[in-house]
Design a protein around this motif. Structure first.
Motif, PDB file in Angstrom:
ATOM      1  N   PHE A 289     -11.601   7.568  -6.081  1.00 21.59           N
ATOM      2  CA  PHE A 289     -10.895   7.212  -4.857  1.00 21.59           C
ATOM      3  C   PHE A 289     -11.767   7.457  -3.633  1.00 21.59           C
ATOM      4  O   PHE A 289     -11.878   6.609  -2.740  1.00 21.59           O
ATOM      5  CB  PHE A 289      -9.608   8.028  -4.747  1.00 21.59           C
ATOM      6  CG  PHE A 289      -8.836   7.801  -3.470  1.00 21.59           C
ATOM      7  CD1 PHE A 289      -7.956   6.741  -3.359  1.00 21.59           C
ATOM      8  CD2 PHE A 289      -9.010   8.654  -2.381  1.00 21.59           C
ATOM      9  CE1 PHE A 289      -7.245   6.527  -2.183  1.00 21.59           C
ATOM     10  CE2 PHE A 289      -8.306   8.448  -1.210  1.00 21.59           C
ATOM     11  CZ  PHE A 289      -7.424   7.382  -1.110  1.00 21.59           C
TER      12      PHE A 289
ATOM     13  N   ASN B  11       0.817  -1.211   0.000  1.00 20.50           N
ATOM     14  CA  ASN B  11       0.000   0.000   0.000  1.00 20.50           C
ATOM     15  C   ASN B  11       0.853   1.265   0.000  1.00 20.50           C
ATOM     16  O   ASN B  11       0.428   2.305  -0.502  1.00 20.50           O
ATOM     17  CB  ASN B  11      -0.935   0.008   1.207  1.00 20.50           C
ATOM     18  CG  ASN B  11      -1.970  -1.104   1.144  1.00 20.50           C
ATOM     19  OD1 ASN B  11      -2.278  -1.612   0.067  1.00 20.50           O
ATOM     20  ND2 ASN B  11      -2.494  -1.505   2.283  1.00 20.50           N
TER      21      ASN B  11
ATOM     22  N   THR C 181      -7.067   1.996  -5.251  1.00 19.53           N
ATOM     23  CA  THR C 181      -6.005   2.224  -6.226  1.00 19.53           C
ATOM     24  C   THR C 181      -6.447   1.787  -7.613  1.00 19.53           C
ATOM     25  O   THR C 181      -6.226   2.496  -8.606  1.00 19.53           O
ATOM     26  CB  THR C 181      -4.734   1.458  -5.827  1.00 19.53           C
ATOM     27  OG1 THR C 181      -4.306   1.897  -4.530  1.00 19.53           O
ATOM     28  CG2 THR C 181      -3.616   1.700  -6.828  1.00 19.53           C
TER      29      THR C 181
ATOM     30  N   VAL D   3      -5.797   4.015   1.159  1.00 19.42           N
ATOM     31  CA  VAL D   3      -4.934   3.564   0.062  1.00 19.42           C
ATOM     32  C   VAL D   3      -4.809   2.049   0.132  1.00 19.42           C
ATOM     33  O   VAL D   3      -3.982   1.502   0.871  1.00 19.42           O
ATOM     34  CB  VAL D   3      -3.546   4.235   0.127  1.00 19.42           C
ATOM     35  CG1 VAL D   3      -2.638   3.684  -0.965  1.00 19.42           C
ATOM     36  CG2 VAL D   3      -3.681   5.748  -0.027  1.00 19.42           C
TER      37      VAL D   3
ATOM     38  N   TYR E 251       1.538   1.963  -3.541  1.00 19.06           N
ATOM     39  CA  TYR E 251       0.350   2.551  -4.153  1.00 19.06           C
ATOM     40  C   TYR E 251       0.294   4.040  -3.836  1.00 19.06           C
ATOM     41  O   TYR E 251      -0.053   4.866  -4.683  1.00 19.06           O
ATOM     42  CB  TYR E 251      -0.926   1.904  -3.607  1.00 19.06           C
ATOM     43  CG  TYR E 251      -1.136   0.450  -3.938  1.00 19.06           C
ATOM     44  CD1 TYR E 251      -0.468  -0.158  -4.990  1.00 19.06           C
ATOM     45  CD2 TYR E 251      -2.016  -0.324  -3.184  1.00 19.06           C
ATOM     46  CE1 TYR E 251      -0.663  -1.498  -5.282  1.00 19.06           C
ATOM     47  CE2 TYR E 251      -2.240  -1.664  -3.482  1.00 19.06           C
ATOM     48  CZ  TYR E 251      -1.561  -2.247  -4.523  1.00 19.06           C
ATOM     49  OH  TYR E 251      -1.775  -3.562  -4.810  1.00 19.06           O
TER      50      TYR E 251
ATOM     51  N   ARG F  42       2.223   6.543  -6.031  1.00 21.52           N
ATOM     52  CA  ARG F  42       1.587   6.870  -7.314  1.00 21.52           C
ATOM     53  C   ARG F  42       0.339   7.724  -7.116  1.00 21.52           C
ATOM     54  O   ARG F  42       0.122   8.717  -7.820  1.00 21.52           O
ATOM     55  CB  ARG F  42       1.239   5.573  -8.051  1.00 21.52           C
ATOM     56  CG  ARG F  42       0.514   5.773  -9.376  1.00 21.52           C
ATOM     57  CD  ARG F  42       1.321   6.619 -10.321  1.00 21.52           C
ATOM     58  NE  ARG F  42       0.671   6.766 -11.616  1.00 21.52           N
ATOM     59  CZ  ARG F  42       0.825   7.827 -12.399  1.00 21.52           C
ATOM     60  NH1 ARG F  42       1.595   8.845 -12.012  1.00 21.52           N
ATOM     61  NH2 ARG F  42       0.216   7.874 -13.569  1.00 21.52           N
ATOM     62  N   LEU F  43      -0.474   7.345  -6.142  1.00 22.08           N
ATOM     63  CA  LEU F  43      -1.728   8.067  -5.922  1.00 22.08           C
ATOM     64  C   LEU F  43      -1.493   9.499  -5.454  1.00 22.08           C
ATOM     65  O   LEU F  43      -2.294  10.389  -5.741  1.00 22.08           O
ATOM     66  CB  LEU F  43      -2.591   7.330  -4.910  1.00 22.08           C
ATOM     67  CG  LEU F  43      -3.244   6.031  -5.400  1.00 22.08           C
ATOM     68  CD1 LEU F  43      -4.042   5.384  -4.287  1.00 22.08           C
ATOM     69  CD2 LEU F  43      -4.132   6.290  -6.610  1.00 22.08           C
TER      70      LEU F  43
ATOM     71  N   ASP G 204      -5.912  -1.855  -2.310  1.00 18.47           N
ATOM     72  CA  ASP G 204      -5.999  -2.399  -3.664  1.00 18.47           C
ATOM     73  C   ASP G 204      -7.174  -1.815  -4.449  1.00 18.47           C
ATOM     74  O   ASP G 204      -7.027  -1.398  -5.599  1.00 18.47           O
ATOM     75  CB  ASP G 204      -6.162  -3.924  -3.609  1.00 18.47           C
ATOM     76  CG  ASP G 204      -4.981  -4.606  -2.936  1.00 18.47           C
ATOM     77  OD1 ASP G 204      -3.847  -4.406  -3.384  1.00 18.47           O
ATOM     78  OD2 ASP G 204      -5.202  -5.335  -1.953  1.00 18.47           O
TER      79      ASP G 204
END
Length: 243
Positions: free
Chosen positions: A131, A85, A115, A110, A88, A91-92, A112
């Motif tokens: 999101f 996570n 994302t 954050v 992730y 990137r997020l 799976d």
């Protein structure tokens, strides 16, 4: 309503996000039943969903404890699964571009599912909507169904007979499988499965998942050796295809 920059209609983003949030959120019932059946109290079970809020890690923890594993080993395995996570989040954070004060709260969502929904969106507006709706829906439903599952564990009886402990891993695999787009990713996943399942009979509960994590560096090392031996001109792309 369509976003001002011509992106995906807001209603479509909300619909997709709700679909994922509801579908996965309901599997919190399976976690609640499994956790209570593994010997955790109602408070402990609900605290895991409220504070940890990452299904794979939660199932890994209670599964290891149910199998007689050492609590520290079980926690280590759960933590190791949850590390993804953090990647992730890297990137997020670029896609969402949230105010600094909001980021610590957004970090709790954050996972799976959020994302996957966010990365599927074409614009920043739709990324934020996807999101937020996925995270809110999933967080509320997951915690509510965890509570219901833990309360109803006694009425259900033997959780092993119902096979509810397999629900969490099944959902996780269903989300993970479409992400394995290159041969290298499939090789890593396959080797991890072989290591994890193959070592279950011989290692204490919670340890096989730690060993399975070695699949990624092992495959990367082998690929590096292969590339060094063949050279870029002779690389046929059999392992790294699709990148």
């Amino acid at each position: 309503m369509r976003s001002e920059d011509g992106g995906k209609p807001d209603a479509a983003v909300v619909r997709d996000a709700l679909g994922v949030g509801v579908a996965v959120g309901l599997s919190g019932f399976a976690f609640g039943v499994t956790s209570a059946g593994s010997g955790l109290t109602l408070l402990q079970t609900c605290a895991l969903s409220l504070l940890v809020f990452t299904g794979a890690s939660q199932f890994a923890l209670v599964g290891a404890l149910a199998g007689g594993g050492n609590p520290f080993t079980a926690a280590a395995g759960a933590f190791f699964l949850g590390v993804r996570n953090a990647f992730y989040g890297l990137r997020l954070s670029q896609l969402l571009a949230l105010p600094r004060a909001v980021r610590p709260f957004a970090a709790q969502w954050v996972i799976d599912e959020t994302t996957a929904v966010a990365l599927a969106q074409p614009t920043r507006r739709s990324v934020r909507i996807g999101f937020t709706v996925t995270g809110l829906t999933l967080y509320v439903l997951w915690n509510l169904t965890t509570l219901l599952g833990a309360l109803g564990a006694d009425a259900i009886g033997d959780t092993d007979a119902w096979g509810l402990d397999a629900a969490g891993p099944a959902v996780f695999l269903a989300l993970l499988a479409p992400m394995l787009k290159t041969t290298m990713e499939r090789v890593v996943a396959g080797l991890a499965v072989v290591l994890g399942l193959g070592l279950l009979p011989v290692l204490p509960a919670g340890v096989p998942v730690l060993v399975a994590a070695l699949a990624a560096p092992a495959v990367l090392w082998a690929e590096g050796r292969r590339r060094a031996r063949t050279g870029p001109a002779e690389d046929d792309g059999t392992v790294g295809e699709g990148r």
